[in-house]
Design an enzyme around this catalytic site. Structure first.
Site, PDB file in Angstrom:
ATOM      1  N   THR A   1      -1.667  -2.297   9.059  1.00  0.00           N
ATOM      2  CA  THR A   1      -0.915  -3.203   8.180  1.00  0.00           C
ATOM      3  C   THR A   1      -0.073  -4.198   8.970  1.00  0.00           C
ATOM      4  OG1 THR A   1      -0.805  -1.628   6.381  1.00  0.00           O
ATOM      5  CG2 THR A   1       0.931  -3.264   6.439  1.00  0.00           C
TER       6      THR A   1
ATOM      7  N   SER B   1      -6.610   1.657   9.935  1.00  0.00           N
ATOM      8  CA  SER B   1      -6.699   2.945  10.639  1.00  0.00           C
ATOM      9  C   SER B   1      -7.558   3.969   9.900  1.00  0.00           C
ATOM     10  CB  SER B   1      -5.316   3.517  10.939  1.00  0.00           C
ATOM     11  OG  SER B   1      -4.713   4.032   9.792  1.00  0.00           O
TER      12      SER B   1
ATOM     13  N   THR C   1      -0.753   2.963   9.802  1.00  0.00           N
ATOM     14  CA  THR C   1       0.033   4.186   9.608  1.00  0.00           C
ATOM     15  C   THR C   1      -0.791   5.335   9.026  1.00  0.00           C
ATOM     16  OG1 THR C   1       0.725   3.474   7.403  1.00  0.00           O
ATOM     17  CG2 THR C   1       2.177   2.899   9.244  1.00  0.00           C
ATOM     18  N   ASP C   2      -1.896   5.004   8.338  1.00  0.00           N
ATOM     19  CA  ASP C   2      -2.600   6.055   7.587  1.00  0.00           C
ATOM     20  C   ASP C   2      -3.108   7.202   8.461  1.00  0.00           C
ATOM     21  OD1 ASP C   2      -2.060   4.667   5.302  1.00  0.00           O
ATOM     22  OD2 ASP C   2      -4.041   3.747   5.125  1.00  0.00           O
TER      23      ASP C   2
HETATM   24  N1  ASP Z   1      -4.191   1.051   5.613  1.00  0.00           N
HETATM   25  C1  ASP Z   1      -3.246   0.734   6.681  1.00  0.00           C
HETATM   26  C2  ASP Z   1      -3.754   1.364   7.961  1.00  0.00           C
HETATM   27  O1  ASP Z   1      -3.579   2.532   8.161  1.00  0.00           O
HETATM   28  C3  ASP Z   1      -1.899   1.231   6.343  1.00  0.00           C
HETATM   29  C4  ASP Z   1      -0.815   0.884   7.332  1.00  0.00           C
HETATM   30  O2  ASP Z   1      -1.027   0.464   8.431  1.00  0.00           O
HETATM   31  O3  ASP Z   1       0.388   1.049   6.951  1.00  0.00           O
HETATM   32  O4  ASP Z   1      -4.379   0.699   8.749  1.00  0.00           O
END
Ligand code: ASP
Length: 331
Positions: A14, A56, A87-88
């Site tokens: 993100t 991710s 973050t995922d």
């Molecule tokens: N879908 C995103 C990822 O994990 C979520 C994030 O980065 O907060 O790449």
């Protein structure tokens, strides 16, 4: 004082995402990210490497190897490395990198954000500043910098989809935290047991099973027929599974006898599982399972993948699980 030399590796997420017709997609590179975080280049001597640009959810075994290899090859030239990451699956990557980079005695800090960096309300700038401060303070090993906290990589769990307190340190104290007086480092430096080693072999034949009341025993046979070599089970509470009517234990014992490595964790986020407490647990131990103790599911799954990459011997896998490699488990 000479500026700290830091390598920024980007992998997507993100933090680097922009809107598209199909939703948010990571597409910004490291220099674009740095252009949003004023002051960093004045304070630190930064090199960049755009390793990949993925949400991710698409980061898997191959990407872990790319990241571990990049860190292994480059860290000698730097005071530390920062990896931006979605973050995922950040907690999985942080755990896996911990195992793959044996005797790491420099900081490798992973960070990202809940809101893209180009949004004025983004948490990305703060998270980047915190990650750079963590490297500056010499918080060695793999950690996650998020919401002004530094979490040991193999203890981090993503607990919120949207709130800024996206990660928690589960069953372990923080490695550090930003306060009014700056970054407080809570960990003491340890002498590494030897030189840095890259141990990037792993197995993808690992399954995570969360049981529910009434899970059918046939599931284990199905996993065996799919050639899985290891299973992590999220069992109930301290570590129990049903054996009345639907006998999961008999089905499980068959598998462990054939050499399948089975690790039992708890569905509860906090505290440890203890298979010796209830009869439902002791019977499980008799089936030859390995206790995950107080490990997070993310740390246990990646440890099993890593262990099965090092050895095919189930006794050796058990030995690895009975070893605390980097603070991922209290024995
Ligand atoms: N879908 C995103 C990822 O994990 C979520 C994030 O980065 O907060 O790449």
């Amino acid at each position: 004082m000479a500026k700290k030399k830091i390598l920024l590796i980007t992998t997507g997420g993100t933090i680097a995402s922009q809107h598209s017709e199909t939703g948010l997609v990571p597409q910004m590179n490291s220099n674009q990210l740095l252009s949003y975080a004023e002051g960093l280049t004045a304070h630190y001597d930064i090199d960049v490497e755009d390793l990949m640009s993925l949400d991710s959810s698409n980061i898997q075994a191959e990407e872990w190897q790319l990241m571990a290899r990049a860190v292994y090859e480059k860290i000698g030239d730097y005071d530390g490395i920062i990896i931006t990451h979605g973050t995922d699956t950040m907690a999985y990557s942080a755990s896996m990198l911990t195992y793959m980079l044996k005797n790491l005695n420099k900081p490798v800090v992973i960070t990202g954000s809940q809101v893209p960096i180009e949004n004025l309300l983004s948490d990305a700038r703060d998270n980047l500043y915190t990650a750079f401060a963590a490297v500056d303070s010499g918080i060695n090993g793999v950690s996650i910098a998020f919401n002004r906290k530094i979490i040991r990589g193999c203890r981090a769990v993503k607990v919120r989809t949207m709130g800024f307190e996206a990660f928690e340190s589960v069953n372990a104290k923080l490695n550090g935290e930003v306060y009014g007086d700056g970054l407080r480092k809570y960990v003491r430096d340890k002498e590494p047991a030897g030189p840095l080693e890259l141990k990037d072999q792993l197995s993808t034949d690992v399954f995570l099973l969360k049981i529910i009341p009434s899970t059918k025993p046939e599931i284990f046979e199905m996993l065996r027929n799919m050639h899985y070599k290891g299973i992590v089970i999220e069992a109930f509470g301290m570590g129990g599974m049903h054996f009345v009517r639907r006998n999961l234990l008999d089905a499980l014992e068959k598998l462990t006898k054939e050499g399948m490595s089975v690790v039992v964790c708890s569905q509860c986020l906090y505290d440890a599982s203890d298979l010796s407490f209830y009869e439902v647990g002791t019977k499980l131990l008799d089936c030859g399972v390995i206790s995950g103790r107080d490990m997070t599911t993310e740390a246990a799954v990646t440890k099993l993948m890593w262990a099965l990459g090092q050895t095919e011997d189930p006794n050796e896998v058990r030995r690895i699980f009975n070893t605390d490699m980097a603070g991922e488990v209290h024995l």
